[in-house]
Design a protein around this motif. Structure first.
Motif, mmCIF file in Angstrom:
data_model
loop_
_atom_site.group_PDB
_atom_site.id
_atom_site.type_symbol
_atom_site.label_atom_id
_atom_site.label_comp_id
_atom_site.label_asym_id
_atom_site.label_seq_id
_atom_site.Cartn_x
_atom_site.Cartn_y
_atom_site.Cartn_z
ATOM 1 N N GLY A 1 10.648 9.949 -2.528
ATOM 2 C CA GLY A 1 10.018 9.042 -2.518
ATOM 3 C C GLY A 1 9.138 9.407 -0.879
ATOM 4 N N VAL A 2 9.562 8.141 -0.174
ATOM 5 C CA VAL A 2 8.286 8.262 0.985
ATOM 6 C C VAL A 2 8.514 9.899 1.734
ATOM 7 C CG1 VAL A 2 9.487 7.014 2.629
ATOM 8 C CG2 VAL A 2 7.154 6.085 2.240
ATOM 9 N N ASP A 3 9.003 10.118 1.823
ATOM 10 C CA ASP A 3 9.339 12.053 2.843
ATOM 11 C C ASP A 3 8.489 12.439 2.186
ATOM 12 O OD1 ASP A 3 10.070 14.237 4.165
ATOM 13 O OD2 ASP A 3 12.528 13.374 3.187
ATOM 14 N N SER B 1 0.970 -0.585 -0.371
ATOM 15 C CA SER B 1 0.160 0.483 -0.149
ATOM 16 C C SER B 1 0.870 0.927 0.039
ATOM 17 C CB SER B 1 -0.927 0.178 1.299
ATOM 18 O OG SER B 1 -1.975 1.214 1.424
ATOM 19 N N ASP B 2 0.340 2.261 0.394
ATOM 20 C CA ASP B 2 0.625 3.704 0.259
ATOM 21 C C ASP B 2 0.998 4.380 1.460
ATOM 22 O OD1 ASP B 2 1.546 7.016 0.392
ATOM 23 O OD2 ASP B 2 0.171 7.024 -1.322
ATOM 24 N N ILE B 3 1.728 4.351 2.363
ATOM 25 C CA ILE B 3 1.761 4.282 4.417
ATOM 26 C C ILE B 3 1.366 5.593 4.527
ATOM 27 C CG2 ILE B 3 3.952 6.206 4.471
ATOM 28 C CD1 ILE B 3 4.578 3.937 6.734
ATOM 29 N N THR B 4 0.914 7.022 3.352
ATOM 30 C CA THR B 4 0.021 7.885 3.817
ATOM 31 C C THR B 4 -1.330 8.191 4.160
ATOM 32 O OG1 THR B 4 -0.338 8.631 1.025
ATOM 33 C CG2 THR B 4 2.025 9.008 3.226
ATOM 34 N N ILE C 1 12.844 1.622 5.095
ATOM 35 C CA ILE C 1 13.989 2.321 5.483
ATOM 36 C C ILE C 1 15.573 2.437 4.755
ATOM 37 C CG2 ILE C 1 15.119 3.450 6.834
ATOM 38 C CD1 ILE C 1 12.736 2.378 9.474
ATOM 39 N N SER C 2 15.520 3.170 3.940
ATOM 40 C CA SER C 2 16.567 3.340 3.196
ATOM 41 C C SER C 2 17.129 2.486 2.278
ATOM 42 C CB SER C 2 17.628 2.667 4.151
ATOM 43 O OG SER C 2 18.560 3.180 4.727
ATOM 44 N N THR C 3 15.787 1.116 1.614
ATOM 45 C CA THR C 3 15.968 0.747 0.322
ATOM 46 C C THR C 3 15.838 0.561 -0.845
ATOM 47 O OG1 THR C 3 13.752 -0.215 0.893
ATOM 48 C CG2 THR C 3 15.980 -1.430 2.323
ATOM 49 N N GLY C 4 15.354 2.209 -0.672
ATOM 50 C CA GLY C 4 14.585 3.100 -2.166
ATOM 51 C C GLY C 4 16.262 3.805 -2.413
ATOM 52 N N ALA C 5 16.357 5.367 -2.219
ATOM 53 C CA ALA C 5 17.479 6.181 -2.677
ATOM 54 C C ALA C 5 18.489 5.676 -2.036
ATOM 55 C CB ALA C 5 17.275 7.503 -2.641
ATOM 56 N N TYR C 6 18.409 5.628 -0.297
ATOM 57 C CA TYR C 6 19.599 4.919 0.062
ATOM 58 C C TYR C 6 20.263 3.924 -0.505
ATOM 59 C CZ TYR C 6 18.957 9.799 2.210
ATOM 60 O OH TYR C 6 18.855 10.661 3.133
HETATM 61 P P1 ADP Z 1 15.693 6.101 1.634
HETATM 62 O O1 ADP Z 1 15.796 7.159 1.474
HETATM 63 O O2 ADP Z 1 15.264 5.535 3.309
HETATM 64 O O3 ADP Z 1 16.006 4.934 0.873
HETATM 65 P P2 ADP Z 1 12.650 6.299 -0.178
HETATM 66 O O4 ADP Z 1 12.032 6.859 -0.247
HETATM 67 O O5 ADP Z 1 14.397 6.596 -1.038
HETATM 68 O O6 ADP Z 1 13.992 6.670 1.724
HETATM 69 O O7 ADP Z 1 12.891 5.125 -0.091
HETATM 70 C C1 ADP Z 1 11.652 4.089 0.953
HETATM 71 C C2 ADP Z 1 11.253 3.055 0.641
HETATM 72 O O8 ADP Z 1 10.251 3.224 0.539
HETATM 73 C C3 ADP Z 1 11.428 2.288 -0.587
HETATM 74 O O9 ADP Z 1 11.220 0.748 -0.580
HETATM 75 C C4 ADP Z 1 10.203 3.016 -1.616
HETATM 76 O O10 ADP Z 1 9.818 1.637 -2.098
HETATM 77 C C5 ADP Z 1 9.448 3.179 -0.380
HETATM 78 N N1 ADP Z 1 8.137 3.908 -0.663
HETATM 79 C C6 ADP Z 1 8.136 5.087 -1.490
HETATM 80 N N2 ADP Z 1 6.898 5.486 -1.410
HETATM 81 C C7 ADP Z 1 5.994 4.951 -0.214
HETATM 82 C C8 ADP Z 1 5.062 5.155 0.352
HETATM 83 N N3 ADP Z 1 4.439 6.541 -0.390
HETATM 84 N N4 ADP Z 1 4.407 4.451 0.577
HETATM 85 C C9 ADP Z 1 5.224 3.854 1.496
HETATM 86 N N5 ADP Z 1 6.722 3.155 0.999
HETATM 87 C C10 ADP Z 1 7.400 3.661 -0.342
#
Ligand code: ADP
Length: 171
Positions: free
Chosen positions: A33-35, A10-13, A117-122
């Protein structure tokens, strides 16, 4: 403890929990990303508050309100950037989960949702990050009585599959 853990795609928001965790950066001023998704959904008041928090070191956590989110609180934690595995990345990622759960207890949250956490851009390898997320959460739940539900919100099929398999393997 395992029964308190839920894995969803899902989407965390959109999560109806007391607190959602944000994978933030050390500035706490928003990002991609999620931030970015959390800041967009919460509205600009979130940035006004996080600006006043004065940043957050890697591995630690800070709390803000959730504003327009269904969640009452946002727990901002800063994951490590993956640099090959020799820069305390595992330990720092474990601290993110531990400190976020501690922060949830401090604010009286009974349900909490985490992104990966950390598995996207990081760039933290997903399998290993998942293992750390689940292990730290189980360890925390073993000694805490207040958290009733921990949701791992997976973004995409692959993360969902990796989390579900890892949970099955846990004793
Ligand atoms: P980081 O910089 O900690 O790696 P990111 O936001 O790039 O953070 O990615 C962290 C994780 O969050 C990734 O697995 C990404 O797929 C996931 N992500 C991105 N958008 C959302 C969202 N709206 N809800 C849940 N997870 C998300």
């Amino acid at each position: 403890m395992k029964e308190k853990i839920e894995i969803i795609q899902s989407d965390i928001t959109k999560q109806n929990v007391d607190a959602i965790v944000n994978a933030a950066n050390t500035s706490l001023l928003g990002g991609g990303g999620v931030d970015g998704a959390i800041h967009r959904a919460a509205g600009s008041e979130l940035l006004e508050e996080t600006r006043r928090l004065g940043g957050c070191p890697t591995g630690e956590a800070r709390v803000s309100k959730g504003y327009r989110l269904p969640a009452r609180w946002v727990i901002h934690t800063v994951g490590p950037v993956w640099r090959g595995g020799h820069s305390r990345e595992r330990e720092l990622l474990a601290s993110c989960y531990k400190n976020s759960l501690k922060a949830a207890v401090d604010i009286g949250a009974r349900s909490i949702a985490f992104p990966s956490i950390s598995t996207g851009a990081y760039g933290f390898p997903l399998e290993e990050a998942t293992q750390i997320a689940l292990t730290e959460t189980m360890r925390f739940l073993a000694s805490d009585k207040t958290i009733e539900k921990v949701v791992f919100v997976c973004f995409g099929d692959r993360a969902t599959e990796v989390y579900k398999k890892a949970l099955l393997r846990l004793a």
